[in-house]
Design a protein around this motif. Sequence first.
Motif, PDB file in Angstrom:
ATOM      1  N   ILE A   2     -35.111  14.179  39.541  1.00 35.54           N
ATOM      2  CA  ILE A   2     -35.495  13.314  38.426  1.00 35.54           C
ATOM      3  C   ILE A   2     -35.403  14.109  37.127  1.00 35.54           C
ATOM      4  O   ILE A   2     -35.940  15.211  37.023  1.00 35.54           O
ATOM      5  CB  ILE A   2     -36.939  12.795  38.595  1.00 35.54           C
ATOM      6  N   GLY A   3     -34.717  13.541  36.143  1.00 36.03           N
ATOM      7  CA  GLY A   3     -34.597  14.193  34.843  1.00 36.03           C
ATOM      8  C   GLY A   3     -35.050  13.274  33.727  1.00 36.03           C
ATOM      9  O   GLY A   3     -34.583  12.126  33.628  1.00 36.03           O
ATOM     10  N   GLY A   4     -35.965  13.734  32.885  1.00 38.10           N
ATOM     11  CA  GLY A   4     -36.409  12.939  31.740  1.00 38.10           C
ATOM     12  C   GLY A   4     -35.344  12.911  30.658  1.00 38.10           C
ATOM     13  O   GLY A   4     -34.647  13.901  30.423  1.00 38.10           O
ATOM     14  N   VAL A   5     -35.210  11.763  29.989  1.00 38.47           N
ATOM     15  CA  VAL A   5     -34.155  11.559  28.992  1.00 38.47           C
ATOM     16  C   VAL A   5     -34.785  11.143  27.660  1.00 38.47           C
ATOM     17  O   VAL A   5     -35.453  10.106  27.585  1.00 38.47           O
ATOM     18  CB  VAL A   5     -33.169  10.462  29.452  1.00 38.47           C
ATOM     19  N   PRO A   6     -34.587  11.917  26.589  1.00 34.86           N
ATOM     20  CA  PRO A   6     -35.170  11.552  25.290  1.00 34.86           C
ATOM     21  C   PRO A   6     -34.425  10.438  24.564  1.00 34.86           C
ATOM     22  O   PRO A   6     -34.994   9.796  23.675  1.00 34.86           O
ATOM     23  CB  PRO A   6     -35.084  12.859  24.487  1.00 34.86           C
ATOM     24  N   ALA A   7     -33.135  10.196  24.898  1.00 35.53           N
ATOM     25  CA  ALA A   7     -32.342   9.198  24.165  1.00 35.53           C
ATOM     26  C   ALA A   7     -31.279   8.621  25.071  1.00 35.53           C
ATOM     27  O   ALA A   7     -30.834   9.273  26.022  1.00 35.53           O
ATOM     28  CB  ALA A   7     -31.694   9.825  22.937  1.00 35.53           C
ATOM     29  N   TYR A   8     -30.858   7.395  24.777  1.00 36.76           N
ATOM     30  CA  TYR A   8     -29.758   6.793  25.523  1.00 36.76           C
ATOM     31  C   TYR A   8     -29.137   5.700  24.662  1.00 36.76           C
ATOM     32  O   TYR A   8     -29.687   5.295  23.634  1.00 36.76           O
ATOM     33  CB  TYR A   8     -30.227   6.210  26.856  1.00 36.76           C
ATOM     34  N   SER A   9     -27.976   5.214  25.092  1.00 37.52           N
ATOM     35  CA  SER A   9     -27.261   4.192  24.336  1.00 37.52           C
ATOM     36  C   SER A   9     -27.186   2.892  25.125  1.00 37.52           C
ATOM     37  O   SER A   9     -26.986   2.904  26.345  1.00 37.52           O
ATOM     38  CB  SER A   9     -25.834   4.669  24.027  1.00 37.52           C
ATOM     39  N   THR A  10     -27.339   1.771  24.438  1.00 37.25           N
ATOM     40  CA  THR A  10     -27.118   0.464  25.064  1.00 37.25           C
ATOM     41  C   THR A  10     -25.696  -0.026  24.796  1.00 37.25           C
ATOM     42  O   THR A  10     -25.390  -1.200  25.007  1.00 37.25           O
ATOM     43  CB  THR A  10     -28.118  -0.580  24.530  1.00 37.25           C
ATOM     44  N   LEU A  11     -24.837   0.884  24.327  1.00 39.65           N
ATOM     45  CA  LEU A  11     -23.417   0.585  24.083  1.00 39.65           C
ATOM     46  C   LEU A  11     -23.230  -0.513  23.047  1.00 39.65           C
ATOM     47  O   LEU A  11     -22.243  -1.258  23.087  1.00 39.65           O
ATOM     48  CB  LEU A  11     -22.712   0.215  25.394  1.00 39.65           C
ATOM     49  N   GLY A  12     -24.191  -0.621  22.135  1.00 39.02           N
ATOM     50  CA  GLY A  12     -24.058  -1.584  21.060  1.00 39.02           C
ATOM     51  C   GLY A  12     -24.630  -2.959  21.366  1.00 39.02           C
ATOM     52  O   GLY A  12     -24.609  -3.845  20.507  1.00 39.02           O
ATOM     53  N   TRP A  13     -25.144  -3.162  22.564  1.00 41.85           N
ATOM     54  CA  TRP A  13     -25.733  -4.466  22.898  1.00 41.85           C
ATOM     55  C   TRP A  13     -27.039  -4.690  22.143  1.00 41.85           C
ATOM     56  O   TRP A  13     -27.440  -5.816  21.896  1.00 41.85           O
ATOM     57  CB  TRP A  13     -25.960  -4.566  24.405  1.00 41.85           C
ATOM     58  N   PHE A  14     -27.731  -3.588  21.825  1.00 42.00           N
ATOM     59  CA  PHE A  14     -28.936  -3.665  21.009  1.00 42.00           C
ATOM     60  C   PHE A  14     -28.806  -2.640  19.882  1.00 42.00           C
ATOM     61  O   PHE A  14     -27.970  -1.738  19.949  1.00 42.00           O
ATOM     62  CB  PHE A  14     -30.192  -3.361  21.838  1.00 42.00           C
TER      63      PHE A  14
END
Length: 341
Positions: A133-145
Amino acid sequence: MGLVLCACSSLRYYAQAAHGQGELVTHRRAVSAVLRDPATDPKLAVRLQLAQKARRFASERLGLPDNRSYTGYVDLHRPYVVWNVFAAPPFSVEALPQCFPIAGCVAYRGWFKEADAKADAARLQARGDDVWIGGVPAYSTLGWFADPILSSMLDWDDDELDSTIFHELAHQLIYVKDDTAFNESFATFVQTEGLREWRKSRGLLPQDDHAEAMDDGFTQLVLDLRERLKTLYASGMAESAMAEGKQREIAAFRTRYAQWRDRKWPNEHGYDAWVAQPINNARLLPFGLYDQWTPAFAMLFQRAGQQWPAFYAQVRMLARQPADARDKELQRLLDGRKAVQ
């Protein structure tokens, strides 16, 4: 019954994803409003102001999408936005793929609550898989939001924060289903080159490459371990013998790490804790995903005259090719890059 259980599990996963994304939308505040709020911490205001300048630079100078992404802010009140669960069979270094309608197949599954991630990991572990398990500070919704700046991203320094905005916007610009290495390598190149140009535009010196060199060296050590394990698992020996060989390879990796650190980085111990913790196939999966083809994209950028529109046009041509042809072209670019170094 198995299909029904699988369907229920998928429904629960999508429900938590929808709920988690909905909470981000609900709690998002425009950065402009945060900056006008007299209750805003001055240190936060300074960082958000610089991030907004980086956001404008991304669109005006790097040719990245000009939309509402990263013009909002969300205080998460937790260290990560999601927790990714990686899984691999006990005798394979290939990820168990997780496939989704929009993003396609990726090497992990993300959960908005750490407890849910741990429950998912326990389920996979119970059936015999290696998990991490790795915690993630940021991610992308690919422009959907309209992706916001998250409080979890503020643990980074300004360079990491600003360049991550470049990285995530690159995903919005070009994204290929079912090809994590392509997507992450492309976004990582945009992040790295974008940061170089962003610093130059502000009259700052280039970054010290000390940390990057150490990161690259450690990554190569981990990739070497993965290749050794891959060879072991393909040997055809009995599982009991493979299990013993697996532990021998991991122990030998720890020895090689200590030798490498003491020889090249005697005063650096940033990776000691990672190496000391339990290592399995799943824990090795993130390595190489983000930079496998990055030098190939650097070569493509040079051939495009270091012009972002021309570069993106060539990347889109690559993205439209079948996976095998795309990998062959990237490998050719990679070989060309090595030849001129």
